[in-house]
Write an enzyme that holds these catalytic residues in place. Structure first.
Site, PDB file in Angstrom:
ATOM      1  N   PHE A   1       0.845  -1.190   0.000  1.00 50.94           N
ATOM      2  CA  PHE A   1       0.000   0.000   0.000  1.00 50.94           C
ATOM      3  C   PHE A   1       0.883   1.244   0.000  1.00 50.94           C
ATOM      4  O   PHE A   1       1.821   1.348   0.795  1.00 50.94           O
ATOM      5  CB  PHE A   1      -0.922  -0.021   1.222  1.00 50.94           C
ATOM      6  CG  PHE A   1      -1.985   1.047   1.181  1.00 50.94           C
ATOM      7  CD1 PHE A   1      -2.990   1.005   0.231  1.00 50.94           C
ATOM      8  CD2 PHE A   1      -1.973   2.095   2.086  1.00 50.94           C
ATOM      9  CE1 PHE A   1      -3.971   1.992   0.178  1.00 50.94           C
ATOM     10  CE2 PHE A   1      -2.952   3.085   2.038  1.00 50.94           C
ATOM     11  CZ  PHE A   1      -3.953   3.029   1.086  1.00 50.94           C
TER      12      PHE A   1
ATOM     13  N   ASP B   1       1.761  -5.113   8.293  1.00 49.89           N
ATOM     14  CA  ASP B   1       0.577  -4.253   8.211  1.00 49.89           C
ATOM     15  C   ASP B   1      -0.641  -5.173   8.107  1.00 49.89           C
ATOM     16  O   ASP B   1      -0.783  -5.922   7.143  1.00 49.89           O
ATOM     17  CB  ASP B   1       0.694  -3.345   6.986  1.00 49.89           C
ATOM     18  CG  ASP B   1      -0.452  -2.342   6.881  1.00 49.89           C
ATOM     19  OD1 ASP B   1      -1.533  -2.597   7.459  1.00 49.89           O
ATOM     20  OD2 ASP B   1      -0.281  -1.310   6.200  1.00 49.89           O
TER      21      ASP B   1
ATOM     22  N   TYR C   1     -10.749   1.014  10.994  1.00 51.03           N
ATOM     23  CA  TYR C   1     -11.992   1.376  10.293  1.00 51.03           C
ATOM     24  C   TYR C   1     -12.376   0.427   9.177  1.00 51.03           C
ATOM     25  O   TYR C   1     -13.349   0.681   8.474  1.00 51.03           O
ATOM     26  CB  TYR C   1     -11.939   2.811   9.764  1.00 51.03           C
ATOM     27  CG  TYR C   1     -10.749   3.177   8.925  1.00 51.03           C
ATOM     28  CD1 TYR C   1     -10.689   2.844   7.582  1.00 51.03           C
ATOM     29  CD2 TYR C   1      -9.689   3.897   9.462  1.00 51.03           C
ATOM     30  CE1 TYR C   1      -9.608   3.198   6.808  1.00 51.03           C
ATOM     31  CE2 TYR C   1      -8.591   4.252   8.703  1.00 51.03           C
ATOM     32  CZ  TYR C   1      -8.555   3.905   7.379  1.00 51.03           C
ATOM     33  OH  TYR C   1      -7.479   4.254   6.613  1.00 51.03           O
ATOM     34  N   LYS C   2     -11.617  -0.650   8.981  1.00 44.25           N
ATOM     35  CA  LYS C   2     -12.003  -1.606   7.938  1.00 44.25           C
ATOM     36  C   LYS C   2     -12.812  -2.730   8.596  1.00 44.25           C
ATOM     37  O   LYS C   2     -13.960  -2.528   8.965  1.00 44.25           O
ATOM     38  CB  LYS C   2     -10.744  -2.112   7.224  1.00 44.25           C
ATOM     39  CG  LYS C   2      -9.965  -0.995   6.512  1.00 44.25           C
ATOM     40  CD  LYS C   2      -8.743  -1.547   5.797  1.00 44.25           C
ATOM     41  CE  LYS C   2      -7.873  -0.455   5.219  1.00 44.25           C
ATOM     42  NZ  LYS C   2      -8.476   0.215   4.046  1.00 44.25           N
TER      43      LYS C   2
ATOM     44  N   ARG D   1     -12.804  -4.269  -6.825  1.00 44.83           N
ATOM     45  CA  ARG D   1     -12.507  -4.919  -5.548  1.00 44.83           C
ATOM     46  C   ARG D   1     -13.798  -5.077  -4.753  1.00 44.83           C
ATOM     47  O   ARG D   1     -14.557  -4.115  -4.595  1.00 44.83           O
ATOM     48  CB  ARG D   1     -11.505  -4.061  -4.776  1.00 44.83           C
ATOM     49  CG  ARG D   1     -10.994  -4.704  -3.526  1.00 44.83           C
ATOM     50  CD  ARG D   1      -9.983  -3.800  -2.847  1.00 44.83           C
ATOM     51  NE  ARG D   1     -10.657  -2.793  -2.025  1.00 44.83           N
ATOM     52  CZ  ARG D   1     -10.030  -2.050  -1.103  1.00 44.83           C
ATOM     53  NH1 ARG D   1      -8.724  -2.186  -0.914  1.00 44.83           N
ATOM     54  NH2 ARG D   1     -10.698  -1.176  -0.397  1.00 44.83           N
TER      55      ARG D   1
END
Lengths: 408, 408
Positions: A135, A206, A231-232, A380
């Protein structure tokens, strides 16, 4: 979502009827008429969070005011220890001990803390090894830290397939995201950690697309450092605080370079010099954002009665349903599955390449199927077992078919 | 607060009757029965914030979900630009241009960004000069940054009175908090900036106790860098995001070392290499905490119709009332005023030394007068002109008298 006049196949309805997590959907405040396949970008709202936030705002802030920082400490209601209480909740989900976890700041800032803490533990090595497809913010943080240290490190970015061969005694830190944010491919955290250790390399994992999506066993895997996103799959709300993990064996030897008063051994002593708090708490820096932190704390209650093995099993089953239902479409349209079918090598999302992916996703979202476009050509779809059913997945695939059939 | 059977003096009631800011109090949700003199630690709750938070939580997060990041951008409702909109609100209060201000992260983290950005602009200098009594976290951050850069800098801490004499061409950065968190003494920001510049020194001003308390004129003062707190006089809620300021003339030359995707020139491009966004936006790092940021955004609306010169005038008047009413008590009890009486040299608080300050404050808070104890012996009373009256100050002093008379 536009009504579809076909009915959900009986075998999928049967899967939903047997789903041991089916009751969890009622704990989320999902809007009518959409299929939400973007919980790996922003998790849905747990239904009890608004009441908690109203209480924090009106009672704790509005009425108790400054007294909330230390008041109610004995009953676990003070703000001072709130980061630690949230850390303990997350520790359980990532296979860690509570004092190995700290909560606060963003994932980017936490990566800066961990990288800067890890690198001095290998003072003679100069390479930070990472996946070329990691990322971007992880790469930016490494670049920024390196620039601050006069470019003494080399950020070596290699394709996934070449990572193992690139492990060597030049490498100080292996920085990897366990699940690739585009393809959904999953590294073998335990094996890669062991391979890194065989070369004396420290690992920084990560877990942005791991925590809350499946069992993570950091202690058991012998991981060194890790961090992740609130927050995922943890559903902590937009910009929820991030968490970080430092293995117990490193806690006494790591230095905190982002040193603030909330990570001080005695914050209210207002000492002239920094002295780190015990455990991972030292990585809490400034005053925590209590509203976001409280929302995350409340959101994590959703996991209290959840067996993460059931979450993983359902995630894989949803993935199977998704890819099987998509099969006819991949034969007719220029869709390429980029997520590994091997269940050990996938996270909790399914992704396809399509030459007009951006337009396809725009139309899907307009039709109520919310996934994500990722540059340059990725569709996605996040699979969140706590609030998705096989029927949802079927509905989504029907709509993908309709959008592709109608042309762009 | 325990009822006091004396009545507020007529001259103080007359001051309140003439107060052009008196109507602002109704915009805050203050609890009954207390006098709140701690708005310089945690500002009171603006009454409209809970509704904004409920909307953000239930509509923007719960219903709009991921679409809130970019949706409504044309009407200024997208989350992506929310940090910039809040920055613009704060810019007005600190005499800056919107593109000179960035909002997000904690004050500690923002100081790290600014110090690391400022020091390379004076590459031949090695001294960070600061007030020995500066807020500890400012010192810790400087210590941490210095340790990360192999201790190449010297953090030189001198008493306030010796600061001007300590300005020299060894000094790279002068790091000062405009208003001392204990005494409430205020530096002359403009004069000190000019004195620093005369030696080629860059200034980093911590405005924690300035922004929202009185007019700040950063551009006019020729300041270089500044930062401040969202949760004190700006009333943004516990752990509200902090702000930072970079003078326009430095924006093109400063480097961001805490570089994350939200400060990238094109976040969704997911480029391999970091490229800074224009202006101060580059100092936004990771995903912003939208709940805290929205609360701060809403809280700042309170200032929309406020003339900061009126705020300052009332703050000074409240301070006069406080110290005048306290005069008889200072004669009878071991109280020592540590706040300068000179109005140009004070912020928006009044502080006294007392040998049992901790116990005195504990009893005051129990009796409904909420101030702060600051180690080792400081009673600190914040004066927030938007929601305090002269009658409040009088009530508080009556209670201080009663607590002192009753003994400890």
């Amino acid at each position: 979502m536009t009504t579809l006049h076909r009915t959900v196949p009986a075998d999928l309805l049967a899967l939903d009827a047997r789903d041991p997590l089916a009751h969890k959907r009622a704990e989320f405040a999902l809007p009518q008429g959409i299929v939400y396949l973007d919980g790996n970008s922003l998790g849905a709202l747990p239904a009890h969070v608004p009441a908690r936030l109203a209480h924090v705002t009106q009672q704790e802030w509005g009425t108790q005011l400054i007294r909330s920082w230390t008041g109610g400490a004995d009953e676990g209601r003070d703000w001072m220890q709130l980061p630690d209480r949230v850390a303990a909740r997350i520790a359980r989900l990532i296979g860690a001990q509570p004092h190995e976890v700290a909560v606060g700041d963003s994932t980017s800032v936490n990566l800066f803390k961990l990288l800067s803490a890890a690198l001095p533990l290998r003072p003679d090595r100069r390479v930070i090894l990472t996946d070329a497809g990691n990322f971007p913010t992880d790469l930016y943080v490494a670049q920024g830290l390196n620039a601050l240290q006069d470019g003494r490190y080399e950020l070596r970015r290699v394709p996934t397939a070449e990572l193992e061969a690139a492990l060597s005694d030049e490498v100080a830190v292996l920085l990897l995201t366990e699940v690739d944010y585009r393809s959904g491919a999953r590294h073998d955290l335990r094996a890669m950690t062991a391979a890194a250790h065989a070369h004396g390399i420290l690992t920084v994992w990560d877990l942005a697309h791991s925590a809350g999506a499946f069992e993570v066993e950091l202690d058991a895997a012998g991981a060194d450092f890790a961090l992740g996103c609130g927050y995922k799959f943890l559903n902590g709300g937009p910009g929820a605080p991030s968490f970080l993990y430092v293995a117990e064996r490193h806690l006494d030897s790591v230095q905190v370079f982002l040193s603030g008063w909330m990570g001080h051994a005695d914050p209210f002593e207002m000492a002239r010099d920094y002295a780190p708090a015990p455990g991972a708490r030292r990585f809490v820096v400034g005053t925590p954002g209590i509203l976001n932190l409280s929302a995350l704390d409340a959101a994590l209650e959703v996991f209290d009665d959840v067996d993460m093995r059931q979450v993983r099993a359902k995630s894989l089953a949803l993935g199977r349903t998704f890819t099987e239902q998509m099969q006819p479409l991949t034969a007719r349209f220029p869709l390429e599955l980029v997520t590994p079918l091997d269940e050990d090598r996938r996270g909790s999302q399914v992704a396809y390449r399509h030459p007009q992916a951006s337009d396809v996703m725009r139309r899907l979202i307009a039709a109520g199927v919310i996934g994500d476009f990722r540059t340059p050509d990725i569709l996605r779809f996040g699979l969140t077992p706590l609030y998705l059913s096989h029927a949802d997945v079927w509905q989504a695939v029907q709509m993908i078919g309709r959008v592709l059939e109608e042309g762009l």
